[in-house]
Scaffold this motif. Structure first.
Motif, PDB file in Angstrom:
ATOM      1  N   ARG A  19       0.838  -1.214   0.000  1.00  0.00           N
ATOM      2  CA  ARG A  19       0.000   0.000   0.000  1.00  0.00           C
ATOM      3  C   ARG A  19       0.867   1.256   0.000  1.00  0.00           C
ATOM      4  O   ARG A  19       0.646   2.176  -0.790  1.00  0.00           O
ATOM      5  N   GLN A  29      -4.930   1.048  -7.304  1.00  0.00           N
ATOM      6  CA  GLN A  29      -4.719  -0.399  -7.267  1.00  0.00           C
ATOM      7  C   GLN A  29      -4.764  -0.983  -8.678  1.00  0.00           C
ATOM      8  O   GLN A  29      -3.976  -1.865  -9.009  1.00  0.00           O
ATOM      9  N   TYR A  40      -6.329  -6.402 -10.504  1.00  0.00           N
ATOM     10  CA  TYR A  40      -6.733  -5.519  -9.406  1.00  0.00           C
ATOM     11  C   TYR A  40      -7.107  -6.309  -8.149  1.00  0.00           C
ATOM     12  O   TYR A  40      -6.658  -5.962  -7.056  1.00  0.00           O
ATOM     13  N   PRO A  41      -7.931  -7.365  -8.266  1.00  0.00           N
ATOM     14  CA  PRO A  41      -8.265  -8.110  -7.039  1.00  0.00           C
ATOM     15  C   PRO A  41      -7.035  -8.669  -6.323  1.00  0.00           C
ATOM     16  O   PRO A  41      -7.025  -8.794  -5.102  1.00  0.00           O
ATOM     17  N   ASN A  44      -5.617  -5.918  -4.258  1.00  0.00           N
ATOM     18  CA  ASN A  44      -6.536  -5.705  -3.142  1.00  0.00           C
ATOM     19  C   ASN A  44      -6.338  -6.772  -2.068  1.00  0.00           C
ATOM     20  O   ASN A  44      -6.282  -6.460  -0.875  1.00  0.00           O
ATOM     21  N   ARG A  45      -6.197  -8.032  -2.477  1.00  0.00           N
ATOM     22  CA  ARG A  45      -5.973  -9.117  -1.503  1.00  0.00           C
ATOM     23  C   ARG A  45      -4.642  -8.940  -0.788  1.00  0.00           C
ATOM     24  O   ARG A  45      -4.542  -9.183   0.414  1.00  0.00           O
ATOM     25  N   GLU A  47      -3.009  -6.105  -0.204  1.00  0.00           N
ATOM     26  CA  GLU A  47      -3.081  -4.963   0.710  1.00  0.00           C
ATOM     27  C   GLU A  47      -3.934  -5.261   1.931  1.00  0.00           C
ATOM     28  O   GLU A  47      -3.710  -4.700   3.003  1.00  0.00           O
ATOM     29  N   ASN A  48      -4.913  -6.134   1.779  1.00  0.00           N
ATOM     30  CA  ASN A  48      -5.794  -6.465   2.901  1.00  0.00           C
ATOM     31  C   ASN A  48      -5.374  -7.721   3.648  1.00  0.00           C
ATOM     32  O   ASN A  48      -6.087  -8.197   4.526  1.00  0.00           O
TER      33      ASN A  48
END
Length: 82
Positions: A19, A29, A40-41, A44-45, A47-48
């Motif tokens: 991030r 992202q 993109y997913p 996202n995964r 970063e989370n």
């Protein structure tokens, strides 16, 4: 011949590294994902904290951090396992 050791980041903090790196480069992202050749997913995964980057993705991230100069070195120092 020197064997390059993979970048080792504290597992719970990989998302923070990704991030911060992405924000430093000013990329969304989606654009960061395209830059690394992932979806993109996937970003996202990462970063989370739901998944971690592959060794190849970490190599790309590490190379780009080195290219950033002091800011990249500071991020590496903050997140690397020593």
């Amino acid at each position: 011949m020197t064997i390059k050791q993979p970048l080792v980041v504290k597992q719970p903090e990989i998302g923070g590294l990704i991030r911060e790196f992405r924000l430093l480069t000013g990329l969304t992202q989606e654009k960061f994902a395209a830059h690394l050749g992932v979806t993109y997913p996937t970003i996202n995964r990462w970063e989370n904290g739901r998944s971690k980057p592959s060794p190849l993705a970490m190599e790309k991230i590490e190379a780009q951090l080195h290219e950033m100069g002091d800011e990249g070195q500071d991020l590496l120092a903050k997140y690397l396992l020593n």
